[in-house]
Motif scaffolding. Structure first.
Motif, PDB file in Angstrom:
ATOM      1  N   VAL A 285      27.125  61.052  71.278  1.00 59.13           N
ATOM      2  CA  VAL A 285      26.549  59.755  70.905  1.00 59.13           C
ATOM      3  C   VAL A 285      26.968  58.680  71.902  1.00 59.13           C
ATOM      4  CG1 VAL A 285      26.562  57.934  69.150  1.00 59.13           C
ATOM      5  CG2 VAL A 285      26.424  60.334  68.456  1.00 59.13           C
ATOM      6  N   ALA A 286      28.254  58.669  72.262  1.00 56.58           N
ATOM      7  CA  ALA A 286      28.773  57.658  73.186  1.00 56.58           C
ATOM      8  C   ALA A 286      28.133  57.773  74.559  1.00 56.58           C
ATOM      9  CB  ALA A 286      30.293  57.783  73.296  1.00 56.58           C
ATOM     10  N   VAL A 287      28.012  59.001  75.079  1.00 50.17           N
ATOM     11  CA  VAL A 287      27.455  59.199  76.416  1.00 50.17           C
ATOM     12  C   VAL A 287      25.985  58.784  76.445  1.00 50.17           C
ATOM     13  CG1 VAL A 287      26.803  60.948  78.109  1.00 50.17           C
ATOM     14  CG2 VAL A 287      29.091  60.978  77.108  1.00 50.17           C
ATOM     15  N   VAL A 288      25.232  59.182  75.430  1.00 53.37           N
ATOM     16  CA  VAL A 288      23.799  58.858  75.405  1.00 53.37           C
ATOM     17  C   VAL A 288      23.584  57.354  75.296  1.00 53.37           C
ATOM     18  CG1 VAL A 288      21.674  59.082  74.055  1.00 53.37           C
ATOM     19  CG2 VAL A 288      23.104  61.091  74.480  1.00 53.37           C
ATOM     20  N   LEU A 289      24.297  56.709  74.382  1.00 58.08           N
ATOM     21  CA  LEU A 289      24.037  55.299  74.114  1.00 58.08           C
ATOM     22  C   LEU A 289      24.702  54.363  75.119  1.00 58.08           C
ATOM     23  CD1 LEU A 289      24.152  55.202  70.216  1.00 58.08           C
ATOM     24  CD2 LEU A 289      22.179  55.328  71.738  1.00 58.08           C
ATOM     25  N   SER A 290      25.622  54.870  75.942  1.00 57.69           N
ATOM     26  CA  SER A 290      26.208  54.030  76.986  1.00 57.69           C
ATOM     27  C   SER A 290      25.467  54.155  78.302  1.00 57.69           C
ATOM     28  CB  SER A 290      27.678  54.395  77.196  1.00 57.69           C
ATOM     29  OG  SER A 290      27.799  55.742  77.638  1.00 57.69           O
ATOM     30  N   SER A 291      24.388  54.924  78.327  1.00 54.94           N
ATOM     31  CA  SER A 291      23.584  55.071  79.534  1.00 54.94           C
ATOM     32  C   SER A 291      22.849  53.773  79.841  1.00 54.94           C
ATOM     33  CB  SER A 291      22.596  56.225  79.370  1.00 54.94           C
ATOM     34  OG  SER A 291      23.293  57.441  79.135  1.00 54.94           O
ATOM     35  N   ALA A 292      22.279  53.697  81.028  1.00 49.08           N
ATOM     36  CA  ALA A 292      21.714  52.437  81.534  1.00 49.08           C
ATOM     37  C   ALA A 292      20.604  51.892  80.645  1.00 49.08           C
ATOM     38  CB  ALA A 292      21.199  52.645  82.957  1.00 49.08           C
TER      39      ALA A 292
END
Length: 216
Positions: free
Chosen positions: A174-181
């Motif tokens: 969740v963190a990796v996906v939602l912290s994307s550009a």
């Protein structure tokens, strides 16, 4: 040691499937990690994921230790935990709502500031996870339904390790996906609306926890 675990791999697999279904369902933990990842940084989101994983590990260990039976015998304690947890979630919601119109503070190139926000994100996620005592009931119910009567210590250790990896791994995704550009840019454009939506969801979850404090 592996020989003592092999007969229990089937029930352990079912336990992980049941707990994973609960982990991916929307709730205060998801809202918190999503907001931290989008509004701060990927490192903050991953720190929050670790906080959620450790919180789940605590509840899993308590469930294996039979806390549900203790809470059933002392309903007043469980009611107090639900009220405190619900009030904490509403407190978080209030602060998110109040700061919705404020611009996002960026840590920039200051490594000290970055470390402080990461530590804060970890603590915030851990406390959010621990503020929902209903999780211990979920874990206890799953364990009671699927664990064999005789469950050796190595198998219990495998379950606890799996809980930590599963919960941390899910929230890390969740963190990796939602912290994307793209998600981050969308958040910056719509910060007030997103923050107030997150605050409303968090507040309602806290209110529901308080309102149902008298039920198990």
């Amino acid at each position: 040691m592996m020989d003592s675990i092999v007969p229990y791999l089937g029930p352990i697999g079912l336990i992980f499937l049941a707990l994973m279904a609960g982990a991916v369902s929307p709730g205060p933990s998801f809202v918190q990690v999503a907001r931290i990842a989008v509004s701060r940084s990927r490192a903050d989101g991953l720190a929050a994921a670790l906080g959620m994983g450790l919180g789940a590990l605590v509840f899993a260990a308590l469930a294996l230790a039979g806390l549900q039976a203790l809470l059933a015998a002392l309903p007043g304690v469980y009611m107090a935990l639900k009220v405190i947890g619900g009030l904490y979630l509403m407190w978080i919601a209030f602060h998110i709502w109040r700061g919705a119109r404020h611009p996002l503070e960026m840590s920039g190139d200051d490594p000290g500031a970055a470390r402080r926000t990461i530590q804060h994100s970890f603590r915030q996620a851990l406390v959010t996870q621990l503020s929902n005592p209903k999780i211990v009931v979920v874990y206890s119910s799953v364990f009671a339904a699927l664990l064999p009567a005789q469950f050796p210590l190595p198998a219990a250790a495998l379950v606890l390790a799996g809980v930590l990896v599963m919960e941390t791994g899910w929230y890390a995704v969740v963190a990796v996906v939602l912290s994307s550009a793209v998600p981050r840019a969308a958040y910056l454009r719509c910060k007030t609306a997103v923050d107030r939506t997150a605050a409303a969801a968090m507040g309602l979850l806290g209110l529901r926890l308080v309102a149902t404090a008298h039920t198990v």
